[in-house]
Enzyme design. Sequence first.
Site, PDB file in Angstrom:
ATOM      1  N   PHE A 135       2.210  -6.336  -0.387  1.00 53.91           N
ATOM      2  CA  PHE A 135       1.560  -5.338  -1.246  1.00 53.91           C
ATOM      3  C   PHE A 135       2.537  -4.363  -1.884  1.00 53.91           C
ATOM      4  O   PHE A 135       2.209  -3.702  -2.858  1.00 53.91           O
ATOM      5  CB  PHE A 135       0.525  -4.537  -0.426  1.00 53.91           C
ATOM      6  CG  PHE A 135       1.149  -3.445   0.417  1.00 53.91           C
ATOM      7  CD1 PHE A 135       1.443  -2.208  -0.137  1.00 53.91           C
ATOM      8  CD2 PHE A 135       1.500  -3.658   1.745  1.00 53.91           C
ATOM      9  CE1 PHE A 135       2.049  -1.201   0.615  1.00 53.91           C
ATOM     10  CE2 PHE A 135       2.111  -2.673   2.497  1.00 53.91           C
ATOM     11  CZ  PHE A 135       2.378  -1.440   1.926  1.00 53.91           C
ATOM     12  N   LYS A 137       0.184 -16.742  -4.260  1.00 55.42           N
ATOM     13  CA  LYS A 137      -0.861 -16.064  -3.477  1.00 55.42           C
ATOM     14  C   LYS A 137      -0.425 -14.607  -3.332  1.00 55.42           C
ATOM     15  O   LYS A 137       0.343 -14.258  -2.448  1.00 55.42           O
ATOM     16  CB  LYS A 137      -0.978 -16.740  -2.092  1.00 55.42           C
ATOM     17  CG  LYS A 137      -2.330 -16.622  -1.424  1.00 55.42           C
ATOM     18  CD  LYS A 137      -2.784 -15.207  -1.145  1.00 55.42           C
ATOM     19  CE  LYS A 137      -2.101 -14.538   0.001  1.00 55.42           C
ATOM     20  NZ  LYS A 137      -2.465 -13.101   0.144  1.00 55.42           N
ATOM     21  N   GLU A 147      -3.706  -9.408  -1.205  1.00 55.24           N
ATOM     22  CA  GLU A 147      -5.105  -9.123  -1.524  1.00 55.24           C
ATOM     23  C   GLU A 147      -5.353  -7.619  -1.653  1.00 55.24           C
ATOM     24  O   GLU A 147      -6.408  -7.190  -2.111  1.00 55.24           O
ATOM     25  CB  GLU A 147      -6.035  -9.747  -0.471  1.00 55.24           C
ATOM     26  CG  GLU A 147      -5.978  -9.139   0.928  1.00 55.24           C
ATOM     27  CD  GLU A 147      -4.798  -9.647   1.773  1.00 55.24           C
ATOM     28  OE1 GLU A 147      -3.742 -10.003   1.213  1.00 55.24           O
ATOM     29  OE2 GLU A 147      -4.955  -9.658   3.009  1.00 55.24           O
ATOM     30  N   SER A 163       5.804  -9.126   6.227  1.00 52.80           N
ATOM     31  CA  SER A 163       6.188  -8.645   7.560  1.00 52.80           C
ATOM     32  C   SER A 163       6.821  -9.758   8.398  1.00 52.80           C
ATOM     33  O   SER A 163       6.631 -10.951   8.129  1.00 52.80           O
ATOM     34  CB  SER A 163       4.949  -8.109   8.275  1.00 52.80           C
ATOM     35  OG  SER A 163       4.022  -9.159   8.444  1.00 52.80           O
ATOM     36  N   CYS A 188      10.867  -2.257   1.551  1.00 51.31           N
ATOM     37  CA  CYS A 188      11.571  -2.972   2.620  1.00 51.31           C
ATOM     38  C   CYS A 188      13.006  -2.504   2.706  1.00 51.31           C
ATOM     39  O   CYS A 188      13.678  -2.745   3.699  1.00 51.31           O
ATOM     40  CB  CYS A 188      11.516  -4.475   2.390  1.00 51.31           C
ATOM     41  SG  CYS A 188      12.549  -4.998   1.035  1.00 51.31           S
ATOM     42  N   GLU A 207       8.817  -0.799  12.576  1.00 50.17           N
ATOM     43  CA  GLU A 207       8.985  -0.522  11.143  1.00 50.17           C
ATOM     44  C   GLU A 207       7.790   0.337  10.749  1.00 50.17           C
ATOM     45  O   GLU A 207       6.654  -0.161  10.669  1.00 50.17           O
ATOM     46  CB  GLU A 207       8.981  -1.832  10.343  1.00 50.17           C
ATOM     47  CG  GLU A 207       9.187  -1.592   8.863  1.00 50.17           C
ATOM     48  CD  GLU A 207       9.105  -2.857   8.011  1.00 50.17           C
ATOM     49  OE1 GLU A 207       8.429  -3.813   8.402  1.00 50.17           O
ATOM     50  OE2 GLU A 207       9.728  -2.871   6.936  1.00 50.17           O
TER      51      GLU A 207
HETATM   52  P1  NAD Z   1       2.095  -8.797   5.353  1.00 52.04           P
HETATM   53  O1  NAD Z   1       2.990  -9.663   6.153  1.00 52.04           O
HETATM   54  O2  NAD Z   1       0.952  -8.139   6.030  1.00 52.04           O
HETATM   55  O3  NAD Z   1       1.475  -9.629   4.132  1.00 52.04           O
HETATM   56  C1  NAD Z   1       2.280 -10.467   3.343  1.00 52.04           C
HETATM   57  C2  NAD Z   1       1.421 -11.620   2.837  1.00 52.04           C
HETATM   58  O4  NAD Z   1       0.968 -12.394   3.947  1.00 52.04           O
HETATM   59  C3  NAD Z   1       0.183 -11.181   2.068  1.00 52.04           C
HETATM   60  O5  NAD Z   1       0.023 -12.007   0.942  1.00 52.04           O
HETATM   61  C4  NAD Z   1      -0.938 -11.355   3.074  1.00 52.04           C
HETATM   62  O6  NAD Z   1      -2.164 -11.705   2.466  1.00 52.04           O
HETATM   63  C5  NAD Z   1      -0.456 -12.496   3.945  1.00 52.04           C
HETATM   64  N1  NAD Z   1      -0.939 -12.382   5.334  1.00 52.04           N
HETATM   65  C6  NAD Z   1      -1.286 -11.243   6.007  1.00 52.04           C
HETATM   66  N2  NAD Z   1      -1.643 -11.524   7.263  1.00 52.04           N
HETATM   67  C7  NAD Z   1      -1.533 -12.858   7.423  1.00 52.04           C
HETATM   68  C8  NAD Z   1      -1.748 -13.754   8.499  1.00 52.04           C
HETATM   69  N3  NAD Z   1      -2.172 -13.321   9.691  1.00 52.04           N
HETATM   70  N4  NAD Z   1      -1.520 -15.071   8.303  1.00 52.04           N
HETATM   71  C9  NAD Z   1      -1.082 -15.529   7.119  1.00 52.04           C
HETATM   72  N5  NAD Z   1      -0.870 -14.718   6.052  1.00 52.04           N
HETATM   73  C10 NAD Z   1      -1.086 -13.406   6.188  1.00 52.04           C
HETATM   74  O7  NAD Z   1       3.059  -7.715   4.637  1.00 52.04           O
HETATM   75  P2  NAD Z   1       2.629  -6.456   3.776  1.00 52.04           P
HETATM   76  O8  NAD Z   1       2.054  -5.411   4.666  1.00 52.04           O
HETATM   77  O9  NAD Z   1       1.879  -6.861   2.569  1.00 52.04           O
HETATM   78  O10 NAD Z   1       4.089  -5.962   3.270  1.00 52.04           O
HETATM   79  C11 NAD Z   1       4.909  -5.111   4.001  1.00 52.04           C
HETATM   80  C12 NAD Z   1       5.961  -5.880   4.775  1.00 52.04           C
HETATM   81  O11 NAD Z   1       6.729  -6.677   3.879  1.00 52.04           O
HETATM   82  C13 NAD Z   1       6.983  -4.977   5.457  1.00 52.04           C
HETATM   83  O12 NAD Z   1       7.268  -5.504   6.735  1.00 52.04           O
HETATM   84  C14 NAD Z   1       8.203  -5.060   4.562  1.00 52.04           C
HETATM   85  O13 NAD Z   1       9.439  -4.798   5.190  1.00 52.04           O
HETATM   86  C15 NAD Z   1       8.118  -6.472   4.120  1.00 52.04           C
HETATM   87  N6  NAD Z   1       8.891  -6.694   2.903  1.00 52.04           N
HETATM   88  C16 NAD Z   1      10.077  -7.362   2.996  1.00 52.04           C
HETATM   89  C17 NAD Z   1      10.863  -7.552   1.873  1.00 52.04           C
HETATM   90  C18 NAD Z   1      12.169  -8.288   1.964  1.00 52.04           C
HETATM   91  O14 NAD Z   1      12.681  -8.698   0.939  1.00 52.04           O
HETATM   92  N7  NAD Z   1      12.742  -8.464   3.140  1.00 52.04           N
HETATM   93  C19 NAD Z   1      10.423  -7.071   0.630  1.00 52.04           C
HETATM   94  C20 NAD Z   1       9.196  -6.399   0.568  1.00 52.04           C
HETATM   95  C21 NAD Z   1       8.431  -6.226   1.706  1.00 52.04           C
END
Ligand code: NAD
Length: 500
Positions: free
Chosen positions: A153, A177, A180, A230, A285, A385
Amino acid sequence: MATAVPTVKLLINGALVESRTEHWSDVVNPATQEVIARVPHATPDEMAQAAAAAKAAFQTWRKTPIGARARIFLKYQALIREHMAELAALLTAEQGKTLADAEGDIFRGLEVVEHAANIGQLQMGELASNVAGGVDTYTVHQPLGVCAGITPFNFPAMIPLWMFPMAIACGNTFILKPSEQDPMVTMRLAELALQAGIPPGVLNVVHGGADVVNAICDHPDIKAVSFVGSTTVGTHVYQRASLAGKRAQCMMGAKNHAIVLPDAHREQTLNNLAGAAFGAAGQRCMALSVVILVGEAQQWLPELVKKAQTLKISAGAEPGADIGPLISRKAKARVQQLIGQGIEEGAKLELDGRGPVVPGYENGNFVGPTVFSGVTREMAVYKEEIFGPVLCVMHAASLKEAIAIINANPNGNGTALFTQSGAAARTFEEDVDAGQVGINVPIPVPVPLFSFTGSRGSKLGDLGPYGKQVVAFYTQTKTITARWFDDAAVTAGVNTTISL
Ligand code: NAD
């Protein structure tokens, strides 16, 4: 009469279609709690349609000339520039960050689109002539087929743009994808990609959560999966996609440390630290969420707190806002709970950002800049985090001791050193174990001439997003060894040795 909340569409085979699902989520403006759209969780049938469209489109797209592919991205970058203000307003409404930061989010993605327009040079192979008498060997980098991307997000423009432009420019087709929680700006970018000339089926977008992600990991026609999000979800995606025989690259969570040496430029360093810790409400991130003050630099803490107090908390669309709301009520509750836990575990709360009152936006998910000192490695505020505007301050006696703290943390996304000593900088860049390293640069996200990377718990897979590495990720190397006979070179008899 109340106006109906708009629905976010799926993009399948070049058409924006209304999902037939019964499972919908709200897209909520985090500054006001207004529901601005409803997003579907695509059905298995819709997911299958997207994959079928991408598979069919690949047959012609893979043979589309390099120049034709590149020109689409030239047009696409112009369209994104033309629509910058509209895209930024949409991004701020659904994500919360300030308008200036939303433009930055789009701009960092736009740079990847510009790079994709250069695909001819990037995808070139190699040739060596006369590897044996009259024999040439050459490599070509062919597209893989259907690739997929799953995005978080916090950068709803930049991260989708890290993925599909490069995958498609390389000759693949794509299923995206988006998160959401804020899919609207991503959809607008997909519409502009169609307008730029991306043919039907080459880019498809499905929405949803875990079920759709799992379907992507399992689908036999998808060859590669790019994930940013994440660590927990990324690890799951990496394992599940790998088990299904796919390539996977997962860029994941972070806990980024800065080290400040006493010889650093004081004013510049403190401004950089405050911006990198609290900008985007800490939801980057690459946010600097831990600062290690070395030696005399410990005395800079009160000034750092003062800088944090000057930041204006308001809705991202308000002029002069520095810090917008967190993405959701749930995120706000989690961050505030962690601040409480920090106090209980003995960290010293130098600045408390809980429960700020923001006139006109009393329902927003705001948390103000928060600073803890005396943080130890055992505390939850250090281990988790936080993904909010919370800065943990630690102390170290030397650069070596500070580097050891960083290298003992399970994450290895980004880090920065503030100093005027070249020797210290060189030791740091050589010894610190993190993907992105800044020297007097607080958020060293590489431009697309390079690739984003990560170390240890922050990354799975060996190739990073965008830049040269992603061309390797999105292509299959084929090595051809060729001999053309002319009559003079024809040898008699059967040769059963391994030689050419
Ligand atoms: P998230 O992991 O909750 O969601 C990421 C994606 O995975 C979304 O599209 C979500 O719909 C999907 N998802 C969520 N739960 C799921 C599950 N149980 N099974 C399968 N898919 C699932 O992450 P977020 O909260 O949207 O973003 C924040 C995180 O992203 C932080 O940890 C941040 O550090 C990380 N991030 C990393 C980078 C990088 O380049 N290393 C860049 C941006 C964000």
